[in-house]
Motif scaffolding. Structure first.
Motif, PDB file in Angstrom:
ATOM      1  N   PRO A   1      33.560  81.168  -0.464  1.00  0.00           N
ATOM      2  CA  PRO A   1      33.203  79.859   0.044  1.00  0.00           C
ATOM      3  C   PRO A   1      32.044  79.409  -0.589  1.00  0.00           C
ATOM      4  CG  PRO A   1      34.585  80.463   1.986  1.00  0.00           C
ATOM      5  CD  PRO A   1      34.251  82.106   0.947  1.00  0.00           C
ATOM      6  N   ALA A   2      31.746  79.044  -1.062  1.00  0.00           N
ATOM      7  CA  ALA A   2      29.695  77.973  -1.152  1.00  0.00           C
ATOM      8  C   ALA A   2      29.167  77.817   0.328  1.00  0.00           C
ATOM      9  CB  ALA A   2      30.314  77.145  -1.852  1.00  0.00           C
ATOM     10  N   ALA A   3      28.483  79.013   0.485  1.00  0.00           N
ATOM     11  CA  ALA A   3      27.634  78.579   1.604  1.00  0.00           C
ATOM     12  C   ALA A   3      26.302  77.543   2.108  1.00  0.00           C
ATOM     13  CB  ALA A   3      27.481  79.601   2.447  1.00  0.00           C
ATOM     14  N   HIS A   4      25.778  77.105   1.548  1.00  0.00           N
ATOM     15  CA  HIS A   4      24.460  76.747   1.377  1.00  0.00           C
ATOM     16  C   HIS A   4      24.702  75.368   1.554  1.00  0.00           C
ATOM     17  CE1 HIS A   4      22.859  79.861  -1.965  1.00  0.00           C
ATOM     18  NE2 HIS A   4      24.576  78.887  -2.537  1.00  0.00           N
ATOM     19  N   ASN A   5      25.717  74.285   1.942  1.00  0.00           N
ATOM     20  CA  ASN A   5      25.771  72.969   2.468  1.00  0.00           C
ATOM     21  C   ASN A   5      26.766  72.815   3.396  1.00  0.00           C
ATOM     22  OD1 ASN A   5      23.481  72.024   0.337  1.00  0.00           O
ATOM     23  ND2 ASN A   5      24.896  72.639  -1.000  1.00  0.00           N
ATOM     24  N   MET A   6      26.502  72.417   4.942  1.00  0.00           N
ATOM     25  CA  MET A   6      27.771  71.654   5.250  1.00  0.00           C
ATOM     26  C   MET A   6      28.469  70.543   4.799  1.00  0.00           C
ATOM     27  SD  MET A   6      25.921  71.151   8.726  1.00  0.00           S
ATOM     28  CE  MET A   6      24.857  72.655   9.272  1.00  0.00           C
ATOM     29  N   THR A   7      27.720  69.698   4.102  1.00  0.00           N
ATOM     30  CA  THR A   7      28.235  68.044   3.746  1.00  0.00           C
ATOM     31  C   THR A   7      27.448  68.033   1.976  1.00  0.00           C
ATOM     32  OG1 THR A   7      28.842  66.056   3.983  1.00  0.00           O
ATOM     33  CG2 THR A   7      27.211  66.563   5.187  1.00  0.00           C
ATOM     34  N   VAL A   8      27.557  67.325   1.148  1.00  0.00           N
ATOM     35  CA  VAL A   8      26.674  66.953   0.170  1.00  0.00           C
ATOM     36  C   VAL A   8      27.870  65.057  -0.770  1.00  0.00           C
ATOM     37  CG1 VAL A   8      26.352  68.760  -0.931  1.00  0.00           C
ATOM     38  CG2 VAL A   8      27.604  67.420  -2.295  1.00  0.00           C
ATOM     39  N   THR A   9      27.145  64.570  -0.691  1.00  0.00           N
ATOM     40  CA  THR A   9      27.791  63.046  -1.427  1.00  0.00           C
ATOM     41  C   THR A   9      27.423  62.706  -2.586  1.00  0.00           C
ATOM     42  OG1 THR A   9      28.067  62.203   1.244  1.00  0.00           O
ATOM     43  CG2 THR A   9      28.397  60.840  -0.652  1.00  0.00           C
ATOM     44  N   ALA A  10      28.277  62.286  -3.074  1.00  0.00           N
ATOM     45  CA  ALA A  10      27.331  61.877  -4.643  1.00  0.00           C
ATOM     46  C   ALA A  10      28.055  60.574  -4.720  1.00  0.00           C
ATOM     47  CB  ALA A  10      28.567  63.192  -5.845  1.00  0.00           C
ATOM     48  N   VAL A  11      27.254  59.452  -5.050  1.00  0.00           N
ATOM     49  CA  VAL A  11      26.529  58.633  -5.568  1.00  0.00           C
ATOM     50  C   VAL A  11      26.674  58.253  -6.982  1.00  0.00           C
ATOM     51  CG1 VAL A  11      25.632  56.598  -4.548  1.00  0.00           C
ATOM     52  CG2 VAL A  11      26.382  57.726  -2.972  1.00  0.00           C
ATOM     53  N   THR A  12      27.739  57.332  -7.956  1.00  0.00           N
ATOM     54  CA  THR A  12      27.372  56.921  -9.670  1.00  0.00           C
ATOM     55  C   THR A  12      28.837  56.885  -9.763  1.00  0.00           C
ATOM     56  OG1 THR A  12      27.362  58.504 -11.400  1.00  0.00           O
ATOM     57  CG2 THR A  12      28.946  59.469 -10.446  1.00  0.00           C
ATOM     58  N   GLN A  13      28.399  55.334 -10.475  1.00  0.00           N
ATOM     59  CA  GLN A  13      29.318  54.350 -10.793  1.00  0.00           C
ATOM     60  C   GLN A  13      31.240  54.395 -11.095  1.00  0.00           C
ATOM     61  OE1 GLN A  13      29.276  51.801 -13.722  1.00  0.00           O
ATOM     62  NE2 GLN A  13      30.020  49.783 -12.101  1.00  0.00           N
ATOM     63  N   ASP A  14      31.538  55.685 -11.426  1.00  0.00           N
ATOM     64  CA  ASP A  14      32.387  56.217 -11.968  1.00  0.00           C
ATOM     65  C   ASP A  14      33.726  57.480 -10.731  1.00  0.00           C
ATOM     66  OD1 ASP A  14      34.566  56.614 -13.971  1.00  0.00           O
ATOM     67  OD2 ASP A  14      34.517  58.582 -13.045  1.00  0.00           O
ATOM     68  N   ALA A  15      34.196  57.189  -9.990  1.00  0.00           N
ATOM     69  CA  ALA A  15      34.844  57.714  -8.724  1.00  0.00           C
ATOM     70  C   ALA A  15      35.359  59.358  -9.222  1.00  0.00           C
ATOM     71  CB  ALA A  15      35.650  56.563  -8.015  1.00  0.00           C
ATOM     72  N   GLY A  16      35.946  59.151 -10.664  1.00  0.00           N
ATOM     73  CA  GLY A  16      36.268  60.804 -10.715  1.00  0.00           C
ATOM     74  C   GLY A  16      35.207  61.602 -11.388  1.00  0.00           C
ATOM     75  N   GLN A  17      33.865  60.900 -12.262  1.00  0.00           N
ATOM     76  CA  GLN A  17      32.949  61.990 -11.878  1.00  0.00           C
ATOM     77  C   GLN A  17      31.962  62.886 -10.677  1.00  0.00           C
ATOM     78  OE1 GLN A  17      29.914  59.930 -14.688  1.00  0.00           O
ATOM     79  NE2 GLN A  17      28.646  60.829 -14.386  1.00  0.00           N
ATOM     80  N   ALA A  18      31.824  61.261  -9.282  1.00  0.00           N
ATOM     81  CA  ALA A  18      31.610  61.809  -8.588  1.00  0.00           C
ATOM     82  C   ALA A  18      32.516  62.636  -7.557  1.00  0.00           C
ATOM     83  CB  ALA A  18      31.939  60.201  -7.748  1.00  0.00           C
ATOM     84  N   ASP A  19      33.636  62.800  -7.949  1.00  0.00           N
ATOM     85  CA  ASP A  19      34.130  63.662  -7.108  1.00  0.00           C
ATOM     86  C   ASP A  19      34.195  64.724  -8.000  1.00  0.00           C
ATOM     87  OD1 ASP A  19      36.429  64.982  -5.758  1.00  0.00           O
ATOM     88  OD2 ASP A  19      38.291  63.952  -7.042  1.00  0.00           O
ATOM     89  N   ILE A  20      33.533  65.043  -9.052  1.00  0.00           N
ATOM     90  CA  ILE A  20      33.538  66.309  -9.629  1.00  0.00           C
ATOM     91  C   ILE A  20      32.343  66.852  -9.170  1.00  0.00           C
ATOM     92  CG2 ILE A  20      33.631  67.676 -12.185  1.00  0.00           C
ATOM     93  CD1 ILE A  20      35.112  66.189 -13.513  1.00  0.00           C
ATOM     94  N   LEU A  21      31.263  65.917  -9.025  1.00  0.00           N
ATOM     95  CA  LEU A  21      29.486  66.050  -9.063  1.00  0.00           C
ATOM     96  C   LEU A  21      29.605  66.151  -8.116  1.00  0.00           C
ATOM     97  CD1 LEU A  21      28.041  63.666 -10.941  1.00  0.00           C
ATOM     98  CD2 LEU A  21      27.519  65.884 -11.134  1.00  0.00           C
ATOM     99  N   SER A  22      30.552  65.657  -6.128  1.00  0.00           N
ATOM    100  CA  SER A  22      30.560  66.118  -5.383  1.00  0.00           C
ATOM    101  C   SER A  22      31.210  67.601  -4.635  1.00  0.00           C
ATOM    102  CB  SER A  22      31.597  65.444  -4.218  1.00  0.00           C
ATOM    103  OG  SER A  22      32.604  66.108  -4.768  1.00  0.00           O
ATOM    104  N   THR A  23      31.612  68.113  -5.707  1.00  0.00           N
ATOM    105  CA  THR A  23      32.185  69.812  -5.826  1.00  0.00           C
ATOM    106  C   THR A  23      30.814  70.318  -6.484  1.00  0.00           C
ATOM    107  OG1 THR A  23      34.181  68.825  -5.906  1.00  0.00           O
ATOM    108  CG2 THR A  23      34.214  71.426  -6.271  1.00  0.00           C
ATOM    109  N   VAL A  24      30.307  70.332  -8.129  1.00  0.00           N
ATOM    110  CA  VAL A  24      29.169  70.355  -7.819  1.00  0.00           C
ATOM    111  C   VAL A  24      28.373  70.536  -7.173  1.00  0.00           C
ATOM    112  CG1 VAL A  24      27.186  70.048  -9.898  1.00  0.00           C
ATOM    113  CG2 VAL A  24      29.922  70.082 -10.248  1.00  0.00           C
ATOM    114  N   PHE A  25      27.620  70.355  -6.511  1.00  0.00           N
ATOM    115  CA  PHE A  25      25.981  69.520  -6.067  1.00  0.00           C
ATOM    116  C   PHE A  25      26.295  70.668  -4.861  1.00  0.00           C
ATOM    117  CE2 PHE A  25      25.964  65.095  -7.637  1.00  0.00           C
ATOM    118  CZ  PHE A  25      24.778  65.941  -9.060  1.00  0.00           C
ATOM    119  N   PHE A  26      28.184  70.715  -3.831  1.00  0.00           N
ATOM    120  CA  PHE A  26      28.269  71.494  -2.527  1.00  0.00           C
ATOM    121  C   PHE A  26      27.955  72.596  -3.065  1.00  0.00           C
ATOM    122  CE2 PHE A  26      30.926  73.540   0.071  1.00  0.00           C
ATOM    123  CZ  PHE A  26      30.482  72.775   1.405  1.00  0.00           C
TER     124      PHE A  26
END
Lengths: 356, 126
Positions: free
Chosen positions: A279-304
């Motif tokens: 499990p990735a351990a750097h963050n408790m929570t991350v929120t990605a904000v971008t227009q396309d919800a599909g992109q935002a979903d992937i990006l939230s995991t990338v950033f996490f």
């Protein structure tokens, strides 16, 4: 007409205009909302407009779109069932190492998007993480801590470089036997965006889709101002750490407080780093904000999965992408461009880094 | 005043009455503020029960979800899921809710408890 009668008439006309304007506005603000359970979560759609029937039909079409994507991406369908036949993901997984599978255009689109972010994140995001998810048991009822050599072995079956996408023939192949797709970090966001586009096509101008905390808003809220979206406190239920003011965009959160278990006094959650298998351990929570919800979903995991500094650097580099995160040691950070659309409420438990 | 003036005046008066009522109801009769806070319980998207949340009142009731019987507890202005048949018990961990816009969601049972009313937030990302 006497002078007095004229004055009264003028005043009444003014009142009439104001009243009619208001009636018109309140007509356009008729709300229709509906809940459905799908993709293992609660999906709520709220729309506003003049005509109830139009709103109702638009929402039904939006849910139908989500169901369709859910079926294509369902990785848990049992062989021999209708659900299995309509699941592109199941068919691709079954033929891993054997032959390419013809898929729906939306399945291909999801995988193209996923592979793009695999490359952009240098492997921190990988939809071929299936064998690791199975090993940890995160799809089932009893997740558990695997032995290190089991993780090492499973990692050999993970890697998007062996996901072959043929856009011309619309086929997909997992090159090695034992490989397995998991669209858990893609499908819900992609389906949400599809649903929103379906609403738009039906003339809806104001809408909010809440797919288990994946938020996509269209236009402004009922008060004609930005939608106010809270960001959940990663440690306290029913509390928030920030409020985002959003218009026609999406906000998707990945966090460590879901689907976890404890072993040996340590908590493990389900967002695995596909490079390490843990499990990735750097963050408790991350929120990605971008227009396309599909992109935002992937990006939230990338950033996490990425370390906070790397995640913020990547967010700054991507156009129209913003990021808010709470690091594992309780520091709230965000990308520069989010300032002005964000109220942070750190409370006593977190510190707020305002350097950006 | 000619006859036409009178007809016009009466017409304007009537129309103003309608729009005046609309203005009054919009600005002086606050439909949200006037109602007591309510919690709505739904099962598989269909309304099951609406509870008025009033201080002092205590009650509990059983909801049949897709996984079996769950129990909802009401304590004055707050409400929670008290018992659930599912293994993970995520709805139990969500605890008490009391503010408009908050909800308790049980995915396996397809049960939602939601507090209605003007909420300070449109949604929460999580």
């Amino acid at each position: 007409m006497s002078k007095r009668a004229t004055v009264i008439a003028c005043l009444l006309v003014l009142l009439l205009i104001a009243g009619l304007a208001l009636l018109r506005q309140s007509g356009a603000n008729r709300e229709y909302s509906s809940d459905q359970f799908l993709m293992d979560t609660l999906v709520s759609i709220k729309v506003y407009g003049n005509d109830r029937e139009t709103l109702k039909t638009a929402v039904a079409v939006a849910y139908a779109e989500m169901h369709r994507i859910a079926e294509l991406a369902d990785g848990f369908a049992q062989p021999g069932t209708a659900a299995y036949q309509s699941s592109d993901v199941c068919r691709i997984n079954a033929l891993a190492g054997k032959k390419p599978v013809q898929v729906d255009g939306d399945t291909l689109a999801m995988l193209v998007l996923a592979k793009k972010y695999y490359q952009l994140s240098e492997g921190a995001f990988d939809v071929t993480v299936g064998p690791l998810m199975d090993l940890w048991g995160f799809g089932g009822k009893n997740p558990h801590l695997p032995a290190p050599d089991q993780i090492k072995a499973a990692l050999k079956s993970v890697g998007c470089q062996d996901l072959v996408l043929n856009e011309q023939d619309r086929t997909v192949l997992l090159r090695k036997e034992g490989m397995k797709l998991d669209l858990g970090a893609v499908a819900k966001g992609y389906a949400t965006e599809k649903a929103l586009q379906a609403l738009k096509k039906r003339g809806i101008e104001k809408a909010l889709i809440d797919a288990g905390g994946n938020i996509r808003v269209l236009g402004q809220n009922v008060h004609n101002s930005a939608w106010r979206i809270g960001v959940k406190d990663p440690r306290k239920s029913n509390e928030i750490v920030a409020v985002l003011a959003l218009e026609d965009t999406s906000a998707v959160t990945s966090a460590d407080y879901y689907r976890g278990f404890e072993a040996g006094g340590k908590r493990y959650h389900h967002i695995l780093d596909p490079r390490t298998g843990y499990p990735a351990a750097h963050n408790m929570t991350v929120t990605a904000v971008t227009q396309d919800a599909g992109q935002a979903d992937i990006l939230s995991t990338v950033f996490f999965v990425l370390a906070p500094e790397k995640a913020l650097q990547l967010a700054e580099k991507l156009a129209g992408v913003e990021l808010l995160l709470v690091t594992a040691d309780g520091l709230i950070r965000h990308s520069t461009s989010l300032r002005g659309r964000l109220e942070v409420q750190p409370g006593a438990a977190y510190r707020y880094d305002q350097s950006r | 005043m000619t006859r036409a003036d009178k007809v016009l005046l009466v017409g304007i008066l009537l129309a103003s009455l309608v729009s005046g009522t609309a203005l009054y109801s919009r600005f002086f009769l606050d439909p949200v503020g006037a109602q007591p806070i309510q919690a709505v319980v739904t099962v598989s998207g269909k309304a099951f029960r609406t509870i008025a949340l009033q201080s002092g009142a205590r009650s509990s009731f059983v909801v049949q979800g897709r996984q079996g019987a769950s129990k909802v507890e009401v304590d004055g202005r707050r409400v929670r899921m008290q018992q659930a048949p599912c293994e993970n018990g995520i709805c139990l961990k969500q605890g008490w809710i009391e503010h408009p816009g908050q909800s308790v969601v049980c995915v396996p049972g397809e049960i939602v408890i939601r507090i209605e009313g003007a909420a300070p937030l449109d949604a929460v990302t999580r």
